[in-house]
Write a protein that holds these residues in place. Structure first.
Motif, short mmCIF file in Angstrom:
data_model
loop_
_atom_site.label_atom_id
_atom_site.label_comp_id
_atom_site.label_asym_id
_atom_site.label_seq_id
_atom_site.Cartn_x
_atom_site.Cartn_y
_atom_site.Cartn_z
N VAL A 330 0.86 -1.18 0.00
CA VAL A 330 0.00 0.00 0.00
C VAL A 330 0.90 1.23 0.00
CG1 VAL A 330 -1.79 1.27 1.22
CG2 VAL A 330 -1.81 -1.24 1.24
N LEU A 331 0.71 2.10 -0.98
CA LEU A 331 1.56 3.27 -1.16
C LEU A 331 0.87 4.53 -0.65
CD1 LEU A 331 2.78 2.43 -4.76
CD2 LEU A 331 4.11 2.24 -2.68
N PRO A 332 1.65 5.54 -0.23
CA PRO A 332 1.04 6.80 0.21
C PRO A 332 0.32 7.48 -0.94
CG PRO A 332 3.43 7.02 0.01
CD PRO A 332 3.12 5.56 -0.14
N SER A 333 -0.79 8.09 -0.66
CA SER A 333 -1.56 8.78 -1.70
C SER A 333 -1.28 10.27 -1.66
CB SER A 333 -3.06 8.52 -1.50
OG SER A 333 -3.47 8.97 -0.22
N GLY A 334 -1.38 10.91 -2.81
CA GLY A 334 -1.22 12.36 -2.89
C GLY A 334 0.20 12.83 -3.10
N ASN A 335 1.20 11.95 -2.99
CA ASN A 335 2.59 12.36 -3.20
C ASN A 335 2.90 12.49 -4.68
OD1 ASN A 335 2.47 11.77 -0.47
ND2 ASN A 335 4.53 10.92 -0.39
N GLU A 336 3.88 13.31 -4.99
CA GLU A 336 4.28 13.54 -6.39
C GLU A 336 4.75 12.24 -7.03
OE1 GLU A 336 7.70 15.96 -8.94
OE2 GLU A 336 7.45 16.32 -6.78
N GLN A 337 4.32 12.02 -8.27
CA GLN A 337 4.73 10.83 -9.02
C GLN A 337 5.74 11.20 -10.09
OE1 GLN A 337 1.26 8.85 -10.57
NE2 GLN A 337 0.60 8.10 -8.56
N VAL A 338 6.70 10.31 -10.29
CA VAL A 338 7.71 10.49 -11.32
C VAL A 338 7.54 9.38 -12.34
CG1 VAL A 338 10.18 10.58 -11.82
CG2 VAL A 338 9.30 11.52 -9.65
N GLU A 339 7.23 9.73 -13.57
CA GLU A 339 7.00 8.72 -14.60
C GLU A 339 8.30 7.99 -14.95
OE1 GLU A 339 5.13 10.21 -18.05
OE2 GLU A 339 3.33 10.96 -17.00
N GLU A 417 15.63 13.25 -10.12
CA GLU A 417 16.21 14.04 -9.05
C GLU A 417 16.60 13.15 -7.87
OE1 GLU A 417 14.90 17.90 -6.29
OE2 GLU A 417 13.74 17.32 -8.06
N PRO A 418 17.78 13.37 -7.27
CA PRO A 418 18.16 12.56 -6.10
C PRO A 418 17.11 12.65 -4.99
CG PRO A 418 20.05 13.81 -6.89
CD PRO A 418 18.85 14.31 -7.66
N GLY A 419 16.93 11.53 -4.31
CA GLY A 419 15.95 11.50 -3.23
C GLY A 419 15.52 10.08 -2.93
N ALA A 420 14.49 9.96 -2.10
CA ALA A 420 13.93 8.67 -1.71
C ALA A 420 12.55 8.52 -2.32
CB ALA A 420 13.87 8.54 -0.19
N TYR A 421 12.29 7.34 -2.89
CA TYR A 421 11.03 7.10 -3.61
C TYR A 421 10.51 5.70 -3.29
CZ TYR A 421 12.83 10.93 -6.55
OH TYR A 421 13.33 12.12 -7.00
N ALA A 422 9.20 5.54 -3.44
CA ALA A 422 8.58 4.22 -3.44
C ALA A 422 8.25 3.86 -4.89
CB ALA A 422 7.31 4.22 -2.59
N TYR A 423 8.39 2.59 -5.24
CA TYR A 423 8.07 2.16 -6.59
C TYR A 423 6.64 1.61 -6.62
CZ TYR A 423 7.96 -0.56 -10.90
OH TYR A 423 7.60 -1.08 -12.11
N ASP A 424 5.84 2.14 -7.51
CA ASP A 424 4.46 1.69 -7.72
C ASP A 424 4.44 0.81 -8.96
OD1 ASP A 424 1.77 1.34 -8.34
OD2 ASP A 424 1.20 3.37 -7.75
N ARG A 425 4.33 -0.51 -8.75
CA ARG A 425 4.38 -1.43 -9.89
C ARG A 425 3.14 -1.30 -10.77
NH1 ARG A 425 2.95 -6.65 -11.52
NH2 ARG A 425 4.54 -7.63 -12.83
N GLN A 426 1.98 -1.07 -10.17
CA GLN A 426 0.76 -0.97 -10.96
C GLN A 426 0.82 0.19 -11.94
OE1 GLN A 426 -1.64 -3.29 -10.86
NE2 GLN A 426 -0.39 -4.39 -9.35
N GLN A 427 1.32 1.33 -11.48
CA GLN A 427 1.43 2.51 -12.35
C GLN A 427 2.79 2.61 -13.03
OE1 GLN A 427 -1.28 4.48 -12.79
NE2 GLN A 427 -2.41 3.14 -11.37
N HIS A 428 3.73 1.74 -12.62
CA HIS A 428 5.12 1.78 -13.11
C HIS A 428 5.67 3.21 -13.01
CE1 HIS A 428 8.74 0.46 -15.00
NE2 HIS A 428 8.57 1.21 -16.08
#
Length: 460
Positions: A330-339, A417-428
């Motif tokens: 389950v991923l956080p909602s509302g955070n910026e997404q990076v394609e 951009e450098p930083g920490a991210y979660a990977y969303d497999r459904q949205q890739h």
């Protein structure tokens, strides 16, 4: 102790995460390197049967494997004896000597004869190079060899016969007659040999070896998909019953997963002789001596306590719906997404067998001189997350729930951009957690000296 004592495992996991600031017992422990165990378990008084070595020149591309592992098959294609031999060799056998110069402190020692047998590369990674995993084979009447119990000797790529006799029904009973177990008489047992790891890592052992277990199960499944089959490990079974069949002392070595193997021979499920199958054993079936390099072998109380809390006797497994309480996707909602770009299949044209042979640990040899490309990171994340679709007896047929998710520290990746991210497999895509250079934070929280984390393209 009841398997419901889950607080013991939770407390252990929390202690592992805190162990650097709150040391775990035994305090001030130092490994006895002169008395360390062999990396290979070898039965000294068992008949040894050489396995086939006519391995195929090619098997399947990694792109083919990616497609197959993302769509689990309801019933795996049956595997031949030669195919099983190939799987064992490439996933668990020794391939080559490690003689690279690395940042590891023991790099020079690996070229010295007295410790050379500790320096063999294998297809599956292991924490600290300890290789505590063992594989056993329960062969029924439909198998190629005489029915019985065997140990895979990965030092010689051979089967060691531990017991002659068909024990299929005993195995099926210990697996609570799971449908996958009832429909075959061929089983792989994956155990963990604790002393192979704990002599070095003491109480940290249980955490490390269970990661090794997952790595080996994934390797075996990748090999099976190369043969256009699939494997479904069973994790809910009567531990002591299977350990007794194999002659294992549960405090020192224990079965952690059972893989029913689709049989290529003729096997008809039988309902006869169930009374004999359920008759308790008064002594282990397998009773063979093994070579032990260490003069002194002992256990650590913390590891023993946690392992005892996981053992199952007659408790029926919980409903699959209960597993969703442990889902981690389950991923956080509302955070910026990076394609991210689609997975680049040009990176996945190498053959599966070649990939296993070429696998190696970097041991600090990263360089930020050439940044990681956006395509490479996208492909890594997509492939890595695909294995979470695996199916066991504790999950649904579609591979859910997922007990893991991928988080990424991006340091040097083109276009991200450098930083920490979660990977969303459904949205890739990547879901932003924190932006900014985190390389100093990472180095401060890494407690060895064999990696400069500022040189890595990304940490997954």
């Amino acid at each position: 102790m009841s398997n419901r004592d889950t607080y013991i495992s939770r407390d252990y996991a929390e202690a592992i995460f805190q162990r650097v600031i709150r040391p775990m017992p035994p305090y001030n422990f130092e490994p006895d390197w002169d008395d360390q165990p062999s990396r290979f378990k070898i039965y000294s008084d068992a008949e040894r049967i050489a396995l086939p070595t006519n391995f195929p020149a090619r098997l399947a591309s990694m792109a083919d494997v990616l497609h197959r592992i993302g769509t689990p098959q309801p019933e795996g294609r049956s595997l031949s004896y030669t195919e099983l031999s190939t799987m064992l060799q490439f996933a668990h056998g020794a391939h080559s000597r490690r003689l690279r110069i690395t940042w590891n402190h023991d790099a020079r020692a690996l070229s010295v004869y007295p410790v050379s047998h500790f320096a063999y590369a294998r297809g599956t990674a292991s924490g600290g190079g300890m290789y505590p995993t063992e594989i056993y084979w329960g062969c029924g009447a439909s198998g190629t060899l005489l029915p019985g119990l065997y140990h895979y000797n990965n030092a010689h790529h051979a089967m060691e016969r531990l017991f002659a006799g068909d024990v299929t029904q005993r195995i099926q009973a210990a697996l609570f007659e799971h449908p996958l177990a009832i429909n075959t008489d061929q089983f792989l047992f994956v155990s963990l040999n604790f002393w192979k790891n704990s002599f070095k890592y003491n109480s940290f052992c249980y955490h490390v070896v269970t990661q090794d277990l997952g790595a080996l199960l994934c390797s075996l499944r990748l090999m099976a998909t190369g043969f256009n089959s699939d494997l479904y490990p069973l994790l809910w079974f009567q531990d002591e019953t299977l350990n007794q069949l194999l002659g294992l002392d549960t405090a020192y070595e224990s079965v952690f997963a059972v893989i029913p193997v689709p049989t290529s021979g003729h096997y008809e499920p039988s309902v006869s002789d169930t009374i004999q199958a359920l008759t308790p054993l008064h002594r282990p079936l397998a009773n063979k001596e093994t070579f032990q390099r260490s003069k002194r072998v002992f256990t650590f109380g913390t590891n023993k306590l946690v392992h005892e809390a996981t053992l199952i006797t007659d408790e029926r497994q919980p409903a699959v719906s209960e597993a969703f309480h442990a889902r981690a996707d389950v991923l956080p909602s509302g955070n910026e997404q990076v394609e991210l770009p689609p997975p680049d299949m040009t990176h996945l044209q190498d053959d599966l067998l070649a990939t296993f042979l070429q696998r190696r640990s970097s041991f600090g040899s990263f360089s930020a001189h050439i940044p990681l490309s956006r395509n490479e990171l996208a492909t890594l994340l997509y492939f890595g997350s695909s294995v979470s679709q695996y199916v066991t007896d504790l999950k649904q047929a579609n591979g859910e729930p997922h007990f893991t998710r991928l988080m990424v520290f991006v340091n040097h990746t083109d276009g991200i951009e450098p930083g920490a991210y979660a990977y969303d497999r459904q949205q890739h895509c990547l879901v932003t957690s924190h932006k900014g250079d985190l390389t100093l934070f990472l180095q401060q929280n890494y407690f060895l000296q064999n990696y400069n984390l500022a040189e890595t393209g990304a940490l997954i």
